[in-house]
Scaffold this motif. Sequence first.
Motif, PDB file in Angstrom:
ATOM      1  N   LEU A 246      -6.304  -8.420   6.012  1.00 21.33           N
ATOM      2  CA  LEU A 246      -5.823  -8.254   4.646  1.00 21.33           C
ATOM      3  C   LEU A 246      -6.033  -9.524   3.825  1.00 21.33           C
ATOM      4  O   LEU A 246      -6.368  -9.454   2.637  1.00 21.33           O
ATOM      5  N   LEU A 247      -5.845 -10.688   4.441  1.00 23.42           N
ATOM      6  CA  LEU A 247      -6.060 -11.941   3.724  1.00 23.42           C
ATOM      7  C   LEU A 247      -7.520 -12.138   3.350  1.00 23.42           C
ATOM      8  O   LEU A 247      -7.826 -12.782   2.337  1.00 23.42           O
ATOM      9  N   ARG A 248      -8.434 -11.582   4.135  1.00 25.51           N
ATOM     10  CA  ARG A 248      -9.855 -11.706   3.806  1.00 25.51           C
ATOM     11  C   ARG A 248     -10.245 -10.854   2.607  1.00 25.51           C
ATOM     12  O   ARG A 248     -11.209 -11.170   1.909  1.00 25.51           O
ATOM     13  N   SER A 249      -9.515  -9.773   2.371  1.00 26.20           N
ATOM     14  CA  SER A 249      -9.957  -8.815   1.342  1.00 26.20           C
ATOM     15  C   SER A 249      -9.013  -8.671   0.154  1.00 26.20           C
ATOM     16  O   SER A 249      -9.317  -7.909  -0.756  1.00 26.20           O
ATOM     17  N   HIS A 250      -7.882  -9.400   0.148  1.00 21.39           N
ATOM     18  CA  HIS A 250      -6.920  -9.265  -0.944  1.00 21.39           C
ATOM     19  C   HIS A 250      -6.331 -10.626  -1.297  1.00 21.39           C
ATOM     20  O   HIS A 250      -6.311 -11.539  -0.462  1.00 21.39           O
ATOM     21  N   PRO A 251      -5.826 -10.776  -2.534  1.00 14.24           N
ATOM     22  CA  PRO A 251      -5.041 -11.972  -2.844  1.00 14.24           C
ATOM     23  C   PRO A 251      -3.873 -12.089  -1.865  1.00 14.24           C
ATOM     24  O   PRO A 251      -3.390 -11.079  -1.343  1.00 14.24           O
ATOM     25  N   SER A 252      -3.409 -13.309  -1.650  1.00 11.37           N
ATOM     26  CA  SER A 252      -2.435 -13.541  -0.584  1.00 11.37           C
ATOM     27  C   SER A 252      -1.142 -12.756  -0.764  1.00 11.37           C
ATOM     28  O   SER A 252      -0.571 -12.259   0.216  1.00 11.37           O
ATOM     29  N   ASP A 253      -0.650 -12.619  -2.002  1.00 13.49           N
ATOM     30  CA  ASP A 253       0.600 -11.880  -2.187  1.00 13.49           C
ATOM     31  C   ASP A 253       0.401 -10.385  -1.968  1.00 13.49           C
ATOM     32  O   ASP A 253       1.265  -9.706  -1.405  1.00 13.49           O
ATOM     33  N   VAL A 254      -0.751  -9.872  -2.381  1.00 11.19           N
ATOM     34  CA  VAL A 254      -1.057  -8.462  -2.146  1.00 11.19           C
ATOM     35  C   VAL A 254      -1.218  -8.209  -0.651  1.00 11.19           C
ATOM     36  O   VAL A 254      -0.740  -7.198  -0.116  1.00 11.19           O
ATOM     37  N   ALA A 255      -1.878  -9.142   0.037  1.00  4.12           N
ATOM     38  CA  ALA A 255      -2.034  -9.007   1.495  1.00  4.12           C
ATOM     39  C   ALA A 255      -0.674  -8.951   2.172  1.00  4.12           C
ATOM     40  O   ALA A 255      -0.446  -8.139   3.075  1.00  4.12           O
ATOM     41  N   LEU A 256       0.253  -9.794   1.737  1.00  2.18           N
ATOM     42  CA  LEU A 256       1.591  -9.806   2.328  1.00  2.18           C
ATOM     43  C   LEU A 256       2.306  -8.485   2.073  1.00  2.18           C
ATOM     44  O   LEU A 256       2.930  -7.922   2.985  1.00  2.18           O
ATOM     45  N   GLU A 257       2.199  -7.967   0.858  1.00  3.09           N
ATOM     46  CA  GLU A 257       2.871  -6.706   0.541  1.00  3.09           C
ATOM     47  C   GLU A 257       2.290  -5.547   1.353  1.00  3.09           C
ATOM     48  O   GLU A 257       3.036  -4.724   1.916  1.00  3.09           O
ATOM     49  N   LEU A 258       0.964  -5.483   1.436  1.00  5.56           N
ATOM     50  CA  LEU A 258       0.337  -4.421   2.219  1.00  5.56           C
ATOM     51  C   LEU A 258       0.698  -4.539   3.696  1.00  5.56           C
ATOM     52  O   LEU A 258       0.916  -3.533   4.379  1.00  5.56           O
ATOM     53  N   TRP A 259       0.795  -5.766   4.190  1.00  5.70           N
ATOM     54  CA  TRP A 259       1.176  -5.961   5.583  1.00  5.70           C
ATOM     55  C   TRP A 259       2.604  -5.491   5.825  1.00  5.70           C
ATOM     56  O   TRP A 259       2.896  -4.856   6.834  1.00  5.70           O
ATOM     57  N   MET A 260       3.512  -5.783   4.901  1.00  5.08           N
ATOM     58  CA  MET A 260       4.900  -5.351   5.074  1.00  5.08           C
ATOM     59  C   MET A 260       5.011  -3.825   5.032  1.00  5.08           C
ATOM     60  O   MET A 260       5.826  -3.233   5.746  1.00  5.08           O
ATOM     61  N   LEU A 261       4.191  -3.179   4.214  1.00  2.10           N
ATOM     62  CA  LEU A 261       4.177  -1.712   4.212  1.00  2.10           C
ATOM     63  C   LEU A 261       3.677  -1.184   5.552  1.00  2.10           C
ATOM     64  O   LEU A 261       4.181  -0.171   6.053  1.00  2.10           O
ATOM     65  N   ARG A 262       2.711  -1.869   6.144  1.00  2.00           N
ATOM     66  CA  ARG A 262       2.255  -1.475   7.475  1.00  2.00           C
ATOM     67  C   ARG A 262       3.351  -1.714   8.506  1.00  2.00           C
ATOM     68  O   ARG A 262       3.478  -0.962   9.472  1.00  2.00           O
ATOM     69  N   PHE A 263       4.149  -2.753   8.275  1.00  2.00           N
ATOM     70  CA  PHE A 263       5.268  -3.037   9.168  1.00  2.00           C
ATOM     71  C   PHE A 263       6.247  -1.866   9.196  1.00  2.00           C
ATOM     72  O   PHE A 263       6.851  -1.579  10.232  1.00  2.00           O
ATOM     73  N   VAL A 264       6.407  -1.179   8.073  1.00  2.00           N
ATOM     74  CA  VAL A 264       7.282  -0.002   8.025  1.00  2.00           C
ATOM     75  C   VAL A 264       6.774   1.069   8.994  1.00  2.00           C
ATOM     76  O   VAL A 264       7.554   1.689   9.729  1.00  2.00           O
ATOM     77  N   ASP A 265       5.462   1.289   9.007  1.00  2.50           N
ATOM     78  CA  ASP A 265       4.901   2.264   9.947  1.00  2.50           C
ATOM     79  C   ASP A 265       5.107   1.813  11.393  1.00  2.50           C
ATOM     80  O   ASP A 265       5.371   2.626  12.284  1.00  2.50           O
ATOM     81  N   TYR A 266       4.963   0.517  11.627  1.00  2.00           N
ATOM     82  CA  TYR A 266       5.206  -0.034  12.970  1.00  2.00           C
ATOM     83  C   TYR A 266       6.651   0.215  13.397  1.00  2.00           C
ATOM     84  O   TYR A 266       6.918   0.608  14.531  1.00  2.00           O
ATOM     85  N   ILE A 267       7.592   0.009  12.469  1.00  2.57           N
ATOM     86  CA  ILE A 267       8.998   0.243  12.783  1.00  2.57           C
ATOM     87  C   ILE A 267       9.225   1.706  13.145  1.00  2.57           C
ATOM     88  O   ILE A 267       9.986   2.029  14.066  1.00  2.57           O
ATOM     89  N   ALA A 268       8.560   2.612  12.428  1.00  2.08           N
ATOM     90  CA  ALA A 268       8.725   4.042  12.718  1.00  2.08           C
ATOM     91  C   ALA A 268       8.310   4.343  14.156  1.00  2.08           C
ATOM     92  O   ALA A 268       8.999   5.079  14.880  1.00  2.08           O
ATOM     93  N   THR A 269       7.194   3.776  14.595  1.00  2.00           N
ATOM     94  CA  THR A 269       6.756   3.990  15.975  1.00  2.00           C
ATOM     95  C   THR A 269       7.721   3.336  16.955  1.00  2.00           C
ATOM     96  O   THR A 269       8.076   3.928  17.984  1.00  2.00           O
ATOM     97  N   LYS A 270       8.173   2.137  16.637  1.00  2.00           N
ATOM     98  CA  LYS A 270       9.082   1.430  17.539  1.00  2.00           C
ATOM     99  C   LYS A 270      10.394   2.194  17.684  1.00  2.00           C
ATOM    100  O   LYS A 270      10.955   2.276  18.785  1.00  2.00           O
ATOM    101  N   ARG A 271      10.889   2.787  16.601  1.00  2.00           N
ATOM    102  CA  ARG A 271      12.112   3.572  16.695  1.00  2.00           C
ATOM    103  C   ARG A 271      11.899   4.783  17.599  1.00  2.00           C
ATOM    104  O   ARG A 271      12.776   5.160  18.373  1.00  2.00           O
ATOM    105  N   GLY A 272      10.722   5.385  17.494  1.00  2.00           N
ATOM    106  CA  GLY A 272      10.433   6.518  18.350  1.00  2.00           C
ATOM    107  C   GLY A 272      10.342   6.148  19.820  1.00  2.00           C
ATOM    108  O   GLY A 272      10.596   6.972  20.694  1.00  2.00           O
TER     109      GLY A 272
END
Length: 214
Positions: free
Chosen positions: A93-119
Amino acid sequence: MATRPPADPANVPAADETARPLRADARRNRDRLIEAAAAAFAEHGVDTSLEEIARRSGVGIGTLYRHFPTREHLVEVVYRREVEGLCAAAAELLRSHPSDVALELWMLRFVDYIATKRGLAKSLRILLTANAGLFADTSGMVMQAVQRLVEAGVADGAIRPDIESTDLIHALSGIYSTPETPEWRERSRRLVGLLMAGLRWGAQQAPAGAGRPR
């Protein structure tokens, strides 16, 4: 329904540790099983039938058991895959987006990770007893990914400079503890938006080209 006798995960080597190099078709089958298991566990929890996972993958239950002799083996491989994918995404994400956008997109992906971890929560508790090192390794990987994203955002002046990666990890961990309701994902995405608004507030945009090399 096909069943296998339960096995103690502490006494059976992990599938990845004993597997011989796989043929291309076997590798594809294994990858499809992992993909299907991750989706099924996130949707329905770790008690999803292995027969259903095999069906989603388009393979027979015997193929599933050849790759993953126990449910715990499958859970461990899915968990490792989710963590590794989440952490690799930081650099991508850092290679293809501004750093703040990369962080936001990563945190949204973290939500999906949490969903799997809860399962996976029920079996992860079993794995914690059998393989405590698994969690030490993966927690360190996630922390390094967050630190890389935060440092890039601060260096670029895209997020406030007084934030630390541990602060963000604690904030994100709060999402994990929110009640699992039908609107859980949407609420979690809104929380990420609030976090980003706070991170951007007070940031001093750095001059062009002043960001940390990536």
